[in-house]
Design a protein around this motif. Structure first.
Motif, PDB file in Angstrom:
ATOM      1  N   ASP A   1       0.701  -1.179  -0.023  1.00  0.00           N
ATOM      2  CA  ASP A   1      -0.091  -0.057  -0.015  1.00  0.00           C
ATOM      3  C   ASP A   1       0.758   1.322   0.057  1.00  0.00           C
ATOM      4  O   ASP A   1       0.521   2.190  -0.878  1.00  0.00           O
ATOM      5  CB  ASP A   1      -0.753  -0.065   1.278  1.00  0.00           C
ATOM      6  CG  ASP A   1      -2.146  -0.931   1.183  1.00  0.00           C
ATOM      7  OD1 ASP A   1      -2.545  -1.485   0.103  1.00  0.00           O
ATOM      8  OD2 ASP A   1      -2.639  -1.219   2.226  1.00  0.00           O
ATOM      9  N   ALA A   2       1.817   1.339   0.885  1.00  0.00           N
ATOM     10  CA  ALA A   2       2.812   2.531   0.867  1.00  0.00           C
ATOM     11  C   ALA A   2       3.497   2.543  -0.269  1.00  0.00           C
ATOM     12  O   ALA A   2       3.710   3.843  -0.851  1.00  0.00           O
ATOM     13  CB  ALA A   2       3.724   2.411   2.065  1.00  0.00           C
ATOM     14  N   LEU A   3       3.703   1.478  -1.060  1.00  0.00           N
ATOM     15  CA  LEU A   3       4.549   1.783  -2.381  1.00  0.00           C
ATOM     16  C   LEU A   3       3.547   2.017  -3.601  1.00  0.00           C
ATOM     17  O   LEU A   3       4.164   2.553  -4.626  1.00  0.00           O
ATOM     18  CB  LEU A   3       5.296   0.390  -2.582  1.00  0.00           C
ATOM     19  CG  LEU A   3       6.680   0.158  -1.625  1.00  0.00           C
ATOM     20  CD1 LEU A   3       6.976  -1.213  -2.117  1.00  0.00           C
ATOM     21  CD2 LEU A   3       7.848   1.006  -2.183  1.00  0.00           C
ATOM     22  N   GLY A   4       2.529   2.061  -3.184  1.00  0.00           N
ATOM     23  CA  GLY A   4       1.298   2.319  -4.158  1.00  0.00           C
ATOM     24  C   GLY A   4       1.369   1.113  -5.454  1.00  0.00           C
ATOM     25  O   GLY A   4       1.098   1.336  -6.622  1.00  0.00           O
ATOM     26  N   ILE A   5       1.742  -0.143  -4.949  1.00  0.00           N
ATOM     27  CA  ILE A   5       1.719  -1.322  -5.853  1.00  0.00           C
ATOM     28  C   ILE A   5       0.194  -1.801  -5.787  1.00  0.00           C
ATOM     29  O   ILE A   5      -0.353  -2.509  -4.774  1.00  0.00           O
ATOM     30  CB  ILE A   5       2.621  -2.255  -5.570  1.00  0.00           C
ATOM     31  CG1 ILE A   5       4.081  -1.657  -5.726  1.00  0.00           C
ATOM     32  CG2 ILE A   5       2.421  -3.540  -6.333  1.00  0.00           C
ATOM     33  CD1 ILE A   5       4.979  -2.858  -5.317  1.00  0.00           C
ATOM     34  N   VAL A   6      -0.543  -1.716  -6.854  1.00  0.00           N
ATOM     35  CA  VAL A   6      -1.915  -2.029  -6.916  1.00  0.00           C
ATOM     36  C   VAL A   6      -2.147  -3.105  -8.103  1.00  0.00           C
ATOM     37  O   VAL A   6      -2.840  -4.287  -7.538  1.00  0.00           O
ATOM     38  CB  VAL A   6      -2.806  -0.896  -7.383  1.00  0.00           C
ATOM     39  CG1 VAL A   6      -4.291  -1.148  -7.639  1.00  0.00           C
ATOM     40  CG2 VAL A   6      -2.689   0.267  -6.215  1.00  0.00           C
ATOM     41  N   ARG A   7      -1.715  -3.274  -9.140  1.00  0.00           N
ATOM     42  CA  ARG A   7      -2.120  -4.077 -10.080  1.00  0.00           C
ATOM     43  C   ARG A   7      -1.885  -5.588  -9.963  1.00  0.00           C
ATOM     44  O   ARG A   7      -2.731  -6.392 -10.028  1.00  0.00           O
ATOM     45  CB  ARG A   7      -1.435  -3.880 -11.474  1.00  0.00           C
ATOM     46  CG  ARG A   7      -2.120  -2.712 -12.166  1.00  0.00           C
ATOM     47  CD  ARG A   7      -1.307  -2.461 -13.598  1.00  0.00           C
ATOM     48  NE  ARG A   7      -0.384  -1.248 -13.368  1.00  0.00           N
ATOM     49  CZ  ARG A   7       0.577  -1.042 -14.248  1.00  0.00           C
ATOM     50  NH1 ARG A   7       0.764  -1.760 -15.270  1.00  0.00           N
ATOM     51  NH2 ARG A   7       1.523  -0.374 -13.746  1.00  0.00           N
ATOM     52  N   CYS A   8      -0.665  -5.895  -9.156  1.00  0.00           N
ATOM     53  CA  CYS A   8      -0.180  -7.265  -8.728  1.00  0.00           C
ATOM     54  C   CYS A   8      -0.345  -7.400  -7.291  1.00  0.00           C
ATOM     55  O   CYS A   8       0.276  -8.403  -6.713  1.00  0.00           O
ATOM     56  CB  CYS A   8       1.420  -7.570  -9.137  1.00  0.00           C
ATOM     57  SG  CYS A   8       2.454  -6.628  -8.436  1.00  0.00           S
ATOM     58  N   ARG A   9      -1.044  -6.371  -6.674  1.00  0.00           N
ATOM     59  CA  ARG A   9      -1.114  -6.782  -5.061  1.00  0.00           C
ATOM     60  C   ARG A   9      -1.893  -7.822  -4.903  1.00  0.00           C
ATOM     61  O   ARG A   9      -1.084  -8.521  -3.762  1.00  0.00           O
ATOM     62  CB  ARG A   9      -2.073  -5.388  -4.537  1.00  0.00           C
ATOM     63  CG  ARG A   9      -1.987  -5.430  -3.035  1.00  0.00           C
ATOM     64  CD  ARG A   9      -2.843  -4.166  -2.579  1.00  0.00           C
ATOM     65  NE  ARG A   9      -3.095  -4.018  -1.310  1.00  0.00           N
ATOM     66  CZ  ARG A   9      -3.987  -4.452  -0.508  1.00  0.00           C
ATOM     67  NH1 ARG A   9      -4.731  -5.372  -0.950  1.00  0.00           N
ATOM     68  NH2 ARG A   9      -3.729  -4.423   0.926  1.00  0.00           N
ATOM     69  N   GLY A  10      -2.881  -8.142  -5.333  1.00  0.00           N
ATOM     70  CA  GLY A  10      -3.375  -9.417  -4.999  1.00  0.00           C
ATOM     71  C   GLY A  10      -2.602 -10.548  -5.023  1.00  0.00           C
ATOM     72  O   GLY A  10      -2.738 -11.572  -4.392  1.00  0.00           O
ATOM     73  N   GLU A  11      -2.096 -10.945  -6.426  1.00  0.00           N
ATOM     74  CA  GLU A  11      -1.285 -12.025  -6.607  1.00  0.00           C
ATOM     75  C   GLU A  11      -0.037 -12.078  -5.787  1.00  0.00           C
ATOM     76  O   GLU A  11       0.288 -13.291  -5.208  1.00  0.00           O
ATOM     77  CB  GLU A  11      -0.874 -11.888  -8.077  1.00  0.00           C
ATOM     78  CG  GLU A  11       0.288 -12.953  -8.396  1.00  0.00           C
ATOM     79  CD  GLU A  11       0.941 -12.532  -9.908  1.00  0.00           C
ATOM     80  OE1 GLU A  11       1.857 -13.406 -10.361  1.00  0.00           O
ATOM     81  OE2 GLU A  11       0.405 -11.700 -10.546  1.00  0.00           O
ATOM     82  N   LEU A  12       0.706 -10.859  -5.326  1.00  0.00           N
ATOM     83  CA  LEU A  12       1.829 -10.995  -4.561  1.00  0.00           C
ATOM     84  C   LEU A  12       1.230 -11.518  -3.332  1.00  0.00           C
ATOM     85  O   LEU A  12       1.992 -12.198  -2.362  1.00  0.00           O
ATOM     86  CB  LEU A  12       2.465  -9.496  -4.279  1.00  0.00           C
ATOM     87  CG  LEU A  12       3.252  -9.060  -5.565  1.00  0.00           C
ATOM     88  CD1 LEU A  12       3.608  -7.558  -5.406  1.00  0.00           C
ATOM     89  CD2 LEU A  12       4.549  -9.904  -5.549  1.00  0.00           C
ATOM     90  N   LEU A  13       0.136 -11.040  -2.592  1.00  0.00           N
ATOM     91  CA  LEU A  13      -0.240 -11.302  -1.232  1.00  0.00           C
ATOM     92  C   LEU A  13      -0.592 -12.711  -1.041  1.00  0.00           C
ATOM     93  O   LEU A  13      -0.396 -13.276  -0.276  1.00  0.00           O
ATOM     94  CB  LEU A  13      -1.530 -10.660  -0.625  1.00  0.00           C
ATOM     95  CG  LEU A  13      -0.878  -8.990  -0.495  1.00  0.00           C
ATOM     96  CD1 LEU A  13      -2.284  -8.162   0.127  1.00  0.00           C
ATOM     97  CD2 LEU A  13      -0.265  -8.877   0.777  1.00  0.00           C
TER      98      LEU A  13
END
Length: 380
Positions: A201-213
């Motif tokens: 969230d702090a880095l502003g990573i949105v597109r691959c956020r769900g996959e990474l988590l």
């Protein structure tokens, strides 16, 4: 983790210790050396003068409150972002690891190293750096020119969703080691997941956020139970040489004995010993998170010093994505048109193991070997 190369320089010391020392004896670890009653440091552990610990200053790391972060406090999200960006280290309060779980983990680790006879520990001794359960000494004993004053027990969990499958292969003595380590591993997994969610969230990573988590939930975890016995000549050696950690985040549980030192200053020229806060764990950014963040977050060199009076025990829990996952800078953090060039090559576990098995000082660290040489302004 990736280790900074130290120049090999043999040093002869008193009481007949020299290059002729038995490699077999040294291979049994520093606990065995201590039990043998040595009063001077064997030559293989003596660092060149320029690499010896010296006199560090004290460091008060930034503090992040996980309970407040969990509650959505924007100030804590900003504190986490600043700590990862500017320091690469922070102390984490209200982390949710029950105090009795942490105490049980340290107590079981201490008794594994100090109560068990050598044959019981040696059952797990191996020179294979890929072994999932491994008792060893130094760092990469076969390649280290100067050995480190450290013994360790490595417990690797290749998929954190399958923890129950690997626990039966862990040492069965002391009898509470398995349940203590399993409970602590689960607690660290929860902390890692929450911190990664906040960091994305702090880095502003949105597109691959769900996959990474999702990959964090089934990622790898390596617990290193570290033993740094009291050393007869602590001014001549280190418990661990300067290194950065391979992974996304490392969660460090320590006893009351100081020893962790963090690099600081321009070019990392100075060392500061970490003053631990009661009840806190220390968290640091690993190589993978620096790569994922395209250099916005810092994986910082750190080391461990030893002392002549007291042994030190710590447990480092290193977390990352699945071992086969190729990791590179997040696409949202790369923009060649806005002077945000890609700063790192892709990497995976195979590349790291190949480096680790053959590292001969070509690079300061594995992370350094993945950097792309570019000329541009600093990252955000």
């Amino acid at each position: 983790m990736a280790i900074l190369d130290v120049t090999v320089e043999r040093a002869k010391i008193g009481d007949g210790s020299s290059e002729s020392e038995s490699e077999a004896e040294l291979g049994l670890g520093v606990r065995h050396l201590c039990d043998s009653g040595i009063t001077t440091l064997p030559a293989r552990y003596v660092l060149p003068p320029a690499d010896r610990p010296g006199n560090p200053c004290s460091a008060l790391l930034p503090v992040v409150d996980l309970a407040a972060l969990r509650a959505g406090d924007p100030c804590q999200l900003a504190a986490l972002h600043a700590a990862c960006r500017d320091y690469g280290f922070f102390q984490l309060l209200n982390h949710g690891v029950p105090p009795d779980v942490g105490r049980a983990m340290l107590d079981a680790a201490r008794r594994f190293f100090f109560d068990l006879p050598l044959p019981a520990r040696a059952r797990y001794m191996s020179a294979d750096i890929r072994a999932a359960v491994r008792y060893g000494t130094s760092f990469n004993q076969l390649n280290d020119g100067v050995l480190s004053w450290r013994d360790f027990l490595k417990l690797l969990i290749r998929d954190t969703r399958r923890l129950a499958d690997v626990v039966p292969f862990w040492p069965d003595a002391p009898e509470d080691l398995r349940p203590a380590a399993a409970a602590y591993a689960r607690a660290c997994q929860r902390v890692f997941r929450e911190l990664m969610e906040a960091a994305l969230d702090a880095l502003g990573i949105v597109r691959c956020r769900g996959e990474l988590l999702e990959e964090c939930d089934g990622g790898s975890q390596m617990m290193m139970l570290n033993c740094f016995p009291a050393c007869p000549e602590p001014e001549l050696t280190l418990g661990m040489p300067p290194h950065s950690d391979y992974g996304m985040l490392t969660i460090l549980l320590q006893d009351e004995v100081r020893g962790l030192e963090v690099s600081y200053g321009e070019g990392g020229g100075g060392w500061a010993v970490v003053e631990a806060l009661p009840g806190a764990v220390v968290v640091n950014v690993g190589d993978h998170l620096e790569i994922l963040s395209n250099g916005r977050y810092r994986s910082v060199l750190h080391r461990v010093r030893v002392n002549g009076r007291r042994a030190r025990v710590s447990v480092a829990s290193l977390h990352s994505l699945p071992a086969e996952r190729v990791i590179g800078p997040a696409a949202e953090l790369v923009d060649e048109q806005r002077d945000r060039p890609r700063r790192y090559m892709d990497t995976d576990m195979a590349a790291f193991l190949a480096y680790l098995a053959s590292a001969e000082g070509k690079h300061k660290s594995f992370l350094h070997s993945r950097r792309i040489n570019i000329i541009s302004s600093c990252p955000d």
